[in-house]
Design a protein around this motif. Structure first.
Motif, PDB file in Angstrom:
ATOM      1  N   ALA A 261     -10.493 106.882 -32.716  1.00 44.51           N
ATOM      2  CA  ALA A 261     -11.271 107.605 -33.722  1.00 44.51           C
ATOM      3  C   ALA A 261     -12.013 108.808 -33.156  1.00 44.51           C
ATOM      4  O   ALA A 261     -12.727 109.497 -33.885  1.00 44.51           O
ATOM      5  N   LEU A 262     -11.840 109.083 -31.868  1.00 42.61           N
ATOM      6  CA  LEU A 262     -12.468 110.259 -31.276  1.00 42.61           C
ATOM      7  C   LEU A 262     -11.879 111.530 -31.890  1.00 42.61           C
ATOM      8  O   LEU A 262     -10.742 111.528 -32.363  1.00 42.61           O
ATOM      9  N   PRO A 263     -12.623 112.634 -31.865  1.00 44.93           N
ATOM     10  CA  PRO A 263     -12.108 113.878 -32.456  1.00 44.93           C
ATOM     11  C   PRO A 263     -11.007 114.502 -31.612  1.00 44.93           C
ATOM     12  O   PRO A 263     -10.746 114.080 -30.475  1.00 44.93           O
ATOM     13  N   THR A 264     -10.359 115.499 -32.169  1.00 43.75           N
ATOM     14  CA  THR A 264      -9.313 116.239 -31.454  1.00 43.75           C
ATOM     15  C   THR A 264      -9.894 116.930 -30.227  1.00 43.75           C
ATOM     16  O   THR A 264     -10.978 117.500 -30.272  1.00 43.75           O
ATOM     17  N   ALA A 265      -9.150 116.890 -29.135  1.00 46.42           N
ATOM     18  CA  ALA A 265      -9.628 117.461 -27.875  1.00 46.42           C
ATOM     19  C   ALA A 265      -9.624 118.985 -27.911  1.00 46.42           C
ATOM     20  O   ALA A 265      -8.752 119.613 -28.527  1.00 46.42           O
ATOM     21  N   GLN A 266     -10.574 119.574 -27.201  1.00 48.12           N
ATOM     22  CA  GLN A 266     -10.637 121.026 -27.095  1.00 48.12           C
ATOM     23  C   GLN A 266      -9.463 121.590 -26.314  1.00 48.12           C
ATOM     24  O   GLN A 266      -9.146 122.783 -26.427  1.00 48.12           O
ATOM     25  N   ASN A 267      -8.796 120.744 -25.519  1.00 47.86           N
ATOM     26  CA  ASN A 267      -7.599 121.188 -24.801  1.00 47.86           C
ATOM     27  C   ASN A 267      -6.552 121.755 -25.749  1.00 47.86           C
ATOM     28  O   ASN A 267      -5.784 122.648 -25.381  1.00 47.86           O
ATOM     29  N   VAL A 268      -6.507 121.223 -26.972  1.00 48.30           N
ATOM     30  CA  VAL A 268      -5.492 121.671 -27.926  1.00 48.30           C
ATOM     31  C   VAL A 268      -5.670 123.157 -28.224  1.00 48.30           C
ATOM     32  O   VAL A 268      -4.696 123.911 -28.332  1.00 48.30           O
ATOM     33  N   TYR A 269      -6.925 123.586 -28.359  1.00 48.21           N
ATOM     34  CA  TYR A 269      -7.167 125.015 -28.576  1.00 48.21           C
ATOM     35  C   TYR A 269      -6.749 125.825 -27.350  1.00 48.21           C
ATOM     36  O   TYR A 269      -6.201 126.935 -27.477  1.00 48.21           O
ATOM     37  N   ASN A 270      -7.002 125.272 -26.162  1.00 50.58           N
ATOM     38  CA  ASN A 270      -6.594 125.974 -24.943  1.00 50.58           C
ATOM     39  C   ASN A 270      -5.084 126.177 -24.905  1.00 50.58           C
ATOM     40  O   ASN A 270      -4.598 127.243 -24.508  1.00 50.58           O
ATOM     41  N   TYR A 271      -4.327 125.154 -25.319  1.00 48.00           N
ATOM     42  CA  TYR A 271      -2.873 125.276 -25.341  1.00 48.00           C
ATOM     43  C   TYR A 271      -2.435 126.322 -26.367  1.00 48.00           C
ATOM     44  O   TYR A 271      -1.542 127.132 -26.112  1.00 48.00           O
ATOM     45  N   ALA A 273      -4.175 128.874 -27.476  1.00 50.40           N
ATOM     46  CA  ALA A 273      -4.549 130.199 -26.994  1.00 50.40           C
ATOM     47  C   ALA A 273      -3.611 130.648 -25.878  1.00 50.40           C
ATOM     48  O   ALA A 273      -3.289 131.852 -25.774  1.00 50.40           O
ATOM     49  N   ARG A 274      -3.181 129.714 -25.044  1.00 47.45           N
ATOM     50  CA  ARG A 274      -2.285 130.063 -23.938  1.00 47.45           C
ATOM     51  C   ARG A 274      -0.986 130.668 -24.449  1.00 47.45           C
ATOM     52  O   ARG A 274      -0.445 131.625 -23.871  1.00 47.45           O
ATOM     53  N   PHE A 275      -0.471 130.162 -25.571  1.00 41.88           N
ATOM     54  CA  PHE A 275       0.795 130.659 -26.111  1.00 41.88           C
ATOM     55  C   PHE A 275       0.601 131.590 -27.306  1.00 41.88           C
ATOM     56  O   PHE A 275       1.573 132.112 -27.857  1.00 41.88           O
ATOM     57  N   GLY A 276      -0.648 131.783 -27.740  1.00 39.82           N
ATOM     58  CA  GLY A 276      -0.928 132.705 -28.832  1.00 39.82           C
ATOM     59  C   GLY A 276      -0.394 132.254 -30.170  1.00 39.82           C
ATOM     60  O   GLY A 276      -0.107 133.076 -31.042  1.00 39.82           O
ATOM     61  N   ARG A 277      -0.300 130.957 -30.404  1.00 38.15           N
ATOM     62  CA  ARG A 277       0.218 130.425 -31.671  1.00 38.15           C
ATOM     63  C   ARG A 277      -0.653 129.255 -32.124  1.00 38.15           C
ATOM     64  O   ARG A 277      -1.027 128.403 -31.326  1.00 38.15           O
ATOM     65  N   GLY A 278      -0.971 129.222 -33.419  1.00 38.47           N
ATOM     66  CA  GLY A 278      -1.696 128.106 -34.002  1.00 38.47           C
ATOM     67  C   GLY A 278      -3.144 128.000 -33.571  1.00 38.47           C
ATOM     68  O   GLY A 278      -3.744 126.915 -33.652  1.00 38.47           O
ATOM     69  N   GLU A 279      -3.750 129.111 -33.168  1.00 41.14           N
ATOM     70  CA  GLU A 279      -5.120 129.050 -32.655  1.00 41.14           C
ATOM     71  C   GLU A 279      -6.121 128.644 -33.741  1.00 41.14           C
ATOM     72  O   GLU A 279      -7.024 127.844 -33.502  1.00 41.14           O
ATOM     73  N   ILE A 280      -5.992 129.205 -34.938  1.00 40.22           N
ATOM     74  CA  ILE A 280      -6.916 128.872 -36.024  1.00 40.22           C
ATOM     75  C   ILE A 280      -6.735 127.417 -36.440  1.00 40.22           C
ATOM     76  O   ILE A 280      -7.710 126.693 -36.685  1.00 40.22           O
TER      77      ILE A 280
END
Length: 305
Positions: A261-271, A273-280
Motif C-alpha cells: 500500500a506504499l505510494p509510487t516510488a520517486q524513481n519512476v519519475y527519474n526513469y 525523465a531519463r528517457f523524456g517520456r511519460g514525465e507528467i
C-alpha cells in the motif's frame, strides 16, 4: 492498533515539519536535494548495511519476496490490460504507467513505515532489492527499446552496481551470511549515520509536497487515475490474497499488505525523465498515491491487524 497509529503519527509529524520547512524557505531552494542526496548516498546505505548485517538474511528472501514480486507483476499487468482496452498509450508512456502502478516507494516511505509501523526495518529489504535488482532493469530495458529502437545492455546492467543502496545492502547480506561480526569501530559510526537516514528522507519527502499542482487540464488524468487506483487498491488486495494462499501468519500478511500500500516510488519519475517520456504521468501518479497512501495504510491496518 495503538502502536500502528502512533507509528503513522510519528511519520506524519516529521513529514509535516518538512513541508513547513519548505514553505518557510528554511535551508534555501536546494535543501530538499541536499537531504535526498545525503540520505541516498550516505545514510540509507549505512542503515541497510547495519540492519542486514544483524538479520537472518535467508528468512527474508522466501515467502515475503514471492508476495512482493507477484503483487508488483499482477498490478502492472492490470494497468497494461486497461491500457490495451481503453487508454491506448504509446509504448513508453504505457511502460511508465505500468511501473508506476507496481513500483513502491520502499526507501523514502517504506523504511520509516517498516521501522515505526511494522517494528522491523528488515521487512522492506526484500522489496528494495527486488525493485532495484529486477524490476528497475526490466523497466529500463523496455524504455530503452521503445524510445530508441535498440537495447543498451551495458547501461541497464550498470544501474544496480552504481546504486549505493544496493551496495550497502549486499555488503550487509555478506556479513550476515558469513557470520562475521564487524568490530565496534566499524558498526558504531555506521549506526550513527544510519540513524540519520529516516529523519532526512521524511523531511525531504515533506518538502517535496510543497508547491506541486497535479492533474491540470490537458494532462493524462485518466492514465494517472488508472495507475493510482491500481497502486493504492489493486496491489494491496493482490498482496493479501497471495500472502494468504502461501499460508503466512497474520503478522506477515499485515506486513505484506502494508508494504504493497506504499505510494509510487520517486524513481519512476527519474526513469521517465531519463528517457523524456511519460514525465507528467509519473509525477502526478507519485503525488496522488503519496496523498492517498496514508488513508489506505490506515484502513489496511484496521482490516488486517
Amino acid at each position: 492498533m495503538g502502536a500502528v497509529l502512533t507509528g503513522f503519527a510519528i511519520i506524519a509529524v516529521v513529514v509535516a515539519a518538512g513541508y513547513v520547512t519548505a514553505r518557510l524557505g528554511i535551508g534555501g531552494p536546494d535543501a530538499r536535494t541536499a537531504l535526498n542526496r545525503i540520505g541516498f548516498f550516505v545514510a540509507s546505505p549505512a542503515l541497510l548495511f547495519t540492519v542486514l548485517a544483524r538479520a537472518d538474511v535467508g528468512a527474508l528472501f522466501q515467502a515475503p519476496l514471492a508476495v512482493a514480486a507477484t503483487a508488483a507483476v499482477v498490478t502492472a499487468g492490470v494497468f497494461v490490460l486497461v491500457d490495451r482496452l481503453w487508454l491506448r498509450l504509446p509504448a513508453p508512456e504505457a511502460t511508465i504507467g505500468a511501473v508506476g502502478s507496481g513500483y513502491v516507494n520502499a526507501n523514502n516511505i517504506g523504511l520509516p513505515v517498516a521501522v515505526y509501523v511494522l517494528g522491523d526495518a528488515t521487512a522492506v529489504v526484500p522489496v528494495i532489492l527486488l525493485q532495484l535488482l529486477v524490476l528497475a532493469p526490466v523497466a529500463l530495458l523496455v524504455l530503452d527499446a521503445t524510445t530508441s529502437g535498440r537495447l543498451s545492455w551495458r547501461f541497464v546492467l550498470a544501474q544496480p552496481v552504481r546504486n549505493p543502496i544496493i551496495l550497502g545492502s549486499l555488503a550487509g547480506a555478506v556479513v550476515s551470511v558469513t557470520g562475521w561480526t564487524p568490530p565496534v569501530a566499524v558498526m558504531a559510526p555506521l549506526d550513527i549515520l544510519g540513524g540519520a537516514a529516516i529523519p532526512m528522507i521524511l523531511l525531504a519527502f515533506g518538502m517535496s509536497l510543497h508547491g506541486t499542482r497535479p492533474l491540470r487540464r490537458g494532462e493524462p488524468r485518466a492514465a494517472v487515475g488508472v495507475a493510482s487506483v491500481a497502486k493504492l487498491l489493486v496491489m494491496p488486495v493482490v498482496a493479501f490474497v497471495v500472502a494468504r494462499l502461501l499460508g503466512l501468519d497474520d503478522a506477515a500478511v499485515a506486513s505484506a499488505v502494508t508494504l504493497a500500500a506504499l505510494p509510487t516510488a520517486q524513481n519512476v519519475y527519474n526513469y521517465a525523465a531519463r528517457f523524456g517520456r511519460g514525465e507528467i504521468l509519473a509525477r502526478d501518479t507519485i503525488l496522488v498515491t503519496t496523498i492517498g497512501s496514508p488513508v489506505v495504510l490506515l484502513v489496511a491496518a484496521l482490516l488486517v491487524a
